[in-house]
Design an enzyme around this catalytic site. Sequence first.
Site: not given
Ligand code: GLU
Length: 308
Positions: A67, A70, A192, A244, A262
Site C-alpha cells: 500500500s 498508493k 493496481y 489504516y 501490508v
Molecule cells: N495489495 C494489497 C491489497 O490490495 C495492499 C494492501 C495494503 O498494503 O494495505 O490488499
Amino acid sequence: MSQTYDYQQILNTIEESLRPYCNRGDIADYIPELAKIDSDQFAMSLCFNDGREYSVGDFRTPFSIQSISKVFVLTIAMQLVGEELWGRVDREPSGNAFNSLVQLETEMGIPRNPFINAGALISTDVIIQETNNAYDEILDLVRRISLNQNIKFNEKVANSEYSEGDRNAALAYFMKSFGNINSTVDELLRVYFAHCSIEMNTLDLARSFLFLANGGIVPYTGDVIIPAGSAKRINSIMMTCGLYNNVGDFAYSVGLPAKSGVGGGIAAVLPGEFSLAVWSPGLNENGNSLRGIKGMEIFTSLTNQSIF
Ligand code: GLU
C-alpha cells in the site's frame, strides 16, 4: 537541531531494543506469495534533505511495498488531473479496514480517501485513462524519486494477489456501477496489483519519500516532481489516513505523516528535514508493522523530532 544527534547510534539502539519483539505479529498471508517471508527481518533507513543517510539491519533486502505505492499513484494522479481528482475520491479517514466495502454504498461509490484500496483504484484508473502506458508511468516515477533504475514489479507477487483478488475486484465493480471507474476492471486490477508488488529496500524507500520532505523536489537531483502545495496536501492525507485504523494512535505515538503497507513497510517524513523508512514483516491486528511502529516511536522520542 538535526546535527546534534548521532543518528547511526540511534538507529543501532532502535534495532537492539526491538530484538525482543522478533517473530511477533502476523505475516500478510492473504497474499500467498507474501506468506513465505521470514518475519524475523528488520531494517530502518533515514535520509536527510541535505544528503546525510543512515541505515541499520536488513536494509539491503528488497520487500513488497504494497500500500505504500498508493502514495506514488496519488502523486501521479495529482500531476495528471490536479483538483479534478477530488470529485472522485474524498480526503477523510475511513475508520474502516483498508479493503472495506461498507461506506461505498452509502457514499455513492466515492472512496473516503486515496489510501484505502478503493481510493487507490481511483488513482490507478486515472493513470490508465490519462497515459499511454500506466505501468511505465508508475515505474518511471518510482525510479526517478528512488534514484534506482533497477526498481521493478514482482510479477509473482502481483499474480499471486490477482489470483486471490476477489475483494478488490468487488470494490472496483462496485465503483464502476456508480460510474466512478472508466477502465475495465481486469486492466485496473492488473495495474493496481503491479504497483502494490513493487519491491524496494528501506534505503530506496526513504530516498523515494524525500521529495515529500522537500516541497515536491528530489533534493539530491533538483528534480521537480510536484508543486510544494501538492506535497503539503499529500503529507496531510498521510497524517490523517496513512496508517489504516491505527492513524490516531500513530499520530499520538510517532507524530509524523506516514504510509504503511501490508508487506511490513512504513515510510514517514518530517517536512523540511528527513524521510524515515522501516520494514519488519510481522503485522499488528490493523495490518501495520508491529516493530516498524515501535521503531518509529523510539526514533521520534529519542530525537524529539516530529511535526508536533
Ligand atoms: N495489495 C494489497 C491489497 O490490495 C495492499 C494492501 C495494503 O498494503 O494495505 O490488499
